[in-house]
Design a protein around this motif. Structure first.
Motif, PDB file in Angstrom:
ATOM      1  N   UNK A 162      33.511  19.267  40.369  1.00 43.81           N
ATOM      2  CA  UNK A 162      34.308  20.467  40.577  1.00 43.81           C
ATOM      3  C   UNK A 162      33.830  21.215  41.821  1.00 43.81           C
ATOM      4  N   UNK A 163      32.507  21.335  41.964  1.00 42.86           N
ATOM      5  CA  UNK A 163      31.951  22.089  43.088  1.00 42.86           C
ATOM      6  C   UNK A 163      32.285  21.438  44.427  1.00 42.86           C
ATOM      7  N   UNK A 164      32.248  20.107  44.431  1.00 35.66           N
ATOM      8  CA  UNK A 164      32.532  19.391  45.668  1.00 35.66           C
ATOM      9  C   UNK A 164      33.978  19.647  46.116  1.00 35.66           C
ATOM     10  N   UNK A 165      34.875  19.494  45.175  1.00 36.12           N
ATOM     11  CA  UNK A 165      36.291  19.700  45.515  1.00 36.12           C
ATOM     12  C   UNK A 165      36.559  21.156  45.853  1.00 36.12           C
ATOM     13  N   UNK A 213      48.345  28.357  41.357  1.00 35.29           N
ATOM     14  CA  UNK A 213      47.222  27.643  40.754  1.00 35.29           C
ATOM     15  C   UNK A 213      46.675  26.587  41.727  1.00 35.29           C
ATOM     16  N   UNK A 214      45.372  26.541  41.895  1.00 30.09           N
ATOM     17  CA  UNK A 214      44.740  25.508  42.725  1.00 30.09           C
ATOM     18  C   UNK A 214      44.433  24.314  41.841  1.00 30.09           C
ATOM     19  N   UNK A 215      44.826  23.129  42.296  1.00 33.17           N
ATOM     20  CA  UNK A 215      44.552  21.892  41.548  1.00 33.17           C
ATOM     21  C   UNK A 215      43.448  21.132  42.272  1.00 33.17           C
ATOM     22  N   UNK A 216      42.435  20.700  41.537  1.00 33.81           N
ATOM     23  CA  UNK A 216      41.344  19.984  42.198  1.00 33.81           C
ATOM     24  C   UNK A 216      41.468  18.467  42.060  1.00 33.81           C
ATOM     25  N   UNK A 217      42.438  18.016  41.269  1.00 32.13           N
ATOM     26  CA  UNK A 217      42.628  16.582  41.058  1.00 32.13           C
ATOM     27  C   UNK A 217      41.360  15.851  40.639  1.00 32.13           C
ATOM     28  N   UNK A 218      40.609  16.492  39.766  1.00 29.70           N
ATOM     29  CA  UNK A 218      39.500  15.758  39.145  1.00 29.70           C
ATOM     30  C   UNK A 218      39.742  15.747  37.643  1.00 29.70           C
ATOM     31  N   UNK A 219      39.272  14.691  37.005  1.00 26.48           N
ATOM     32  CA  UNK A 219      39.549  14.499  35.589  1.00 26.48           C
ATOM     33  C   UNK A 219      38.871  15.594  34.759  1.00 26.48           C
TER      34      UNK A 219
END
Lengths: 381, 381
Positions: A244-247, A216-222
């Motif tokens: 989300x897109x930025x990360x 699983x990829x985690x983007x660390x955004x809320x």
């Protein structure tokens, strides 16, 4: 009670609504099944296979439908429905995919014609109805096939290979959206030997991704609340999507093959890969966009075409299940048979609107639009 | 010593003879490498990647070749060679695939022009030369890709799946000819979840088939001596082939996907699937014929096309490695680099004809056809 299986009208459709094994089961239950000649041929089933299973073969569409209580089809919307409607008569029941959340008017048209309509997309996501869920069946096929499409176009092999000509690095495969199609894509890409990562906005997807051997990829955004009551991914706010897109851009830049599967029933698909993100991807990388038909998860996707953008190939397939007609027909036919087993008796259909499955899937009944969700979409009281 | 890498001339060729990692290794050994601009672009390598690896970029073919001691290419026969020859000068060495056993005249033409030719197909099958064996590299790619082609066209999924819509039977995949390509096809079809069987006339293939998880098919017919000294399959008598075909018909009739890989170097491919056998195969089944370019293992194969015969789809791909340009170039380039490492010094090539590798692969040297096999095929004394 006569059930009619038609030869699909939609151009490019290769599937058939029931396969001979399904017919066998229904005729053993004292139901009568009529199949239009040649209906199963593209899926690998001859008229004689249907006859051996107890079906009657009809020489044309009109003969197949005449006197049938139930007419079965795969595509019951658009031009296919327009061609079919004049052939059906008041009081018949039409069971098909109808894309009703995107085009709720289908319920009105069926009601006007006095056709009782059951839209298979509306099968509720409850345990008892799993065996009737054509969307899951289609998603299983699409997820598998998307990986094959990606692998066929990729400039590298998927598995790591240690050869006399050196070590070949495995392909990096990234799955965006981990519903049924995404999980199947993870599993298939793993099978083929790729290094597989996946992402979904629903936190619950993490365990599912791990269960098929992907990372699983985690983007660390809320995150916001990401799942509907029905278990579908929920549409997110513009701000959330931007973060989300930025990360995601950095994650995408490392991939060889990306498969996107994010669909929202009845709505345009969310754009998960923008042009800016595409520009950062590796030349030679491949995107397979399973949401192509509902607008695409990638900004540059063209439904039904393969396009190239700065060296990235973007495949936008249409009607993927039709490319695996044998197994796709088996799954669709089994789903339909399970629904018919619930509703059909030798004397006729049992319209028990206390049953959630019948209540949710029935779009028109005795000249009325009866489905609560569609009535809301159609601004009916 | 200057080594030239040209942009391939053959239409449809996507590969490049050296990749930047190969260039790095050669330039570190004080060899000079010049790459024609754009040579690697279709395989995923830019001019700047080559420059970073120590190569000089040449603006056109003539500039790339001028002053080079060695010219490298993938396709050194047919029209590509005819276009290239006038650009080369006497005393240069040309290293390429040349199809010399099928077209031995290539050695005479190179000798007439005073070009020293090394045909990569002739690398001997000895342990020391394994790392230079481009045929094995190409076969690895072709075997993998043949399975993807078969799976992409098959009307069913490869893996067994137990779904809410019932159990999907796994695809039955049959590999005919178990050399490098056949073994790779077995392994890839296994990975994808197929039920895989394989057959080869060489009894030694049995253990190899088992080693990749497939089941060897036994025909219970008396075998002749089936393997050459070099480890290739030997051409069989007409009687043996007839008995083999008869016993094989029943095996073929059970398959969903068949991949044929039987090639005899320099000769027309043997027909393993006759029209009579085809007529017994299941409608909807798929044949991928990797021997399409040398006449085909299936009687109805058309090279470069997909044809249908009584519902059986026969795919006859051409130049399969070019469909995986990145990894195929890596393997080819590493093979070439290993050969160059054996022969090249900063001062020039070391023509040590005591070395079996150099003796076997060199087709022309200082104006003479020097290869014993080719002299025999050309009726030279």
């Amino acid at each position: 009670m006569k059930i009619a299986v038609i030869k699909e009208i939609q151009p490019g459709e290769t599937r058939v609504a029931l396969i001979p094994a399904n017919v066998s089961k229904l005729t053993k239950g004292n139901l009568s099944v009529t199949v239009e000649t040649g209906a199963g041929i593209l899926a690998g089933f001859n008229d004689s296979d249907y006859e051996a299973a107890g079906a009657t073969i009809a020489a044309d569409l009109k003969t197949a439908i005449d006197g049938a209580e139930v007419v079965l089809s795969l595509t019951g919307h658009g031009d296919a429905l327009i061609q079919l409607l004049p052939k059906m008569t008041k009081g018949q029941t039409f069971i098909s995919m109808m894309d009703p959340l995107a085009s709720p008017a289908v319920a009105e048209i069926l009601a006007e014609h006095g056709i009782n309509g059951i839209a298979l997309e509306l099968v509720p996501r409850i345990t008892r109805a799993q065996s009737m869920d054509v969307l899951s069946s289609n998603a299983t096929i699409a997820g598998y096939k998307a990986v094959l499409m990606g692998a066929a176009s990729a400039p590298q092999l998927f598995p790591m290979m240690m050869t006399a000509a050196g070590t070949l690095k495995p392909a990096r495969v990234f799955i965006m959206g981990v519903g049924v199609a995404g999980l199947q894509a993870c599993a298939t890409a793993k099978r083929l030997g790729g290094v597989v990562e996946a992402y979904d906005i629903r936190p619950a997807a993490r365990e599912q991704i791990l269960s098929v051997g992907a990372r699983p990829v985690e983007l660390n955004i809320e995150a916001e609340n990401t799942e509907t009551k029905g278990g579908y991914a929920k549409e997110q706010s513009a701000d959330f999507i931007a973060r989300q897109q930025e990360a995601m851009a950095d994650v995408l830049a490392q991939q060889d093959v990306v498969i996107t599967t994010a669909a929202i029933p009845g709505r345009k698909a969310p754009v998960l890969i923008t042009e800016a993100q595409l520009n950062k991807m590796k030349p030679g990388s491949i995107i397979v966009d399973l949401a192509a038909e509902t607008g695409g998860n990638c900004a540059m996707t063209v439904a039904g075409e393969t396009v190239s953008h700065h060296g990235v190939t973007i495949i936008g397939p249409k009607n993927v299940p039709a490319s695996v007609p044998n197994h796709a027909s088996q799954m669709f036919g089994t789903n339909l048979t399970n629904l018919l087993t619930l509703m059909a008796t030798p004397e006729g259909l049992n319209w028990d609107f206390e049953d959630e499955i019948i209540r949710d899937t029935c779009v028109s009944y005795q000249g009325e639009v009866v489905n609560a969700r569609l009535r809301e979409l159609l601004d009916l009281p």
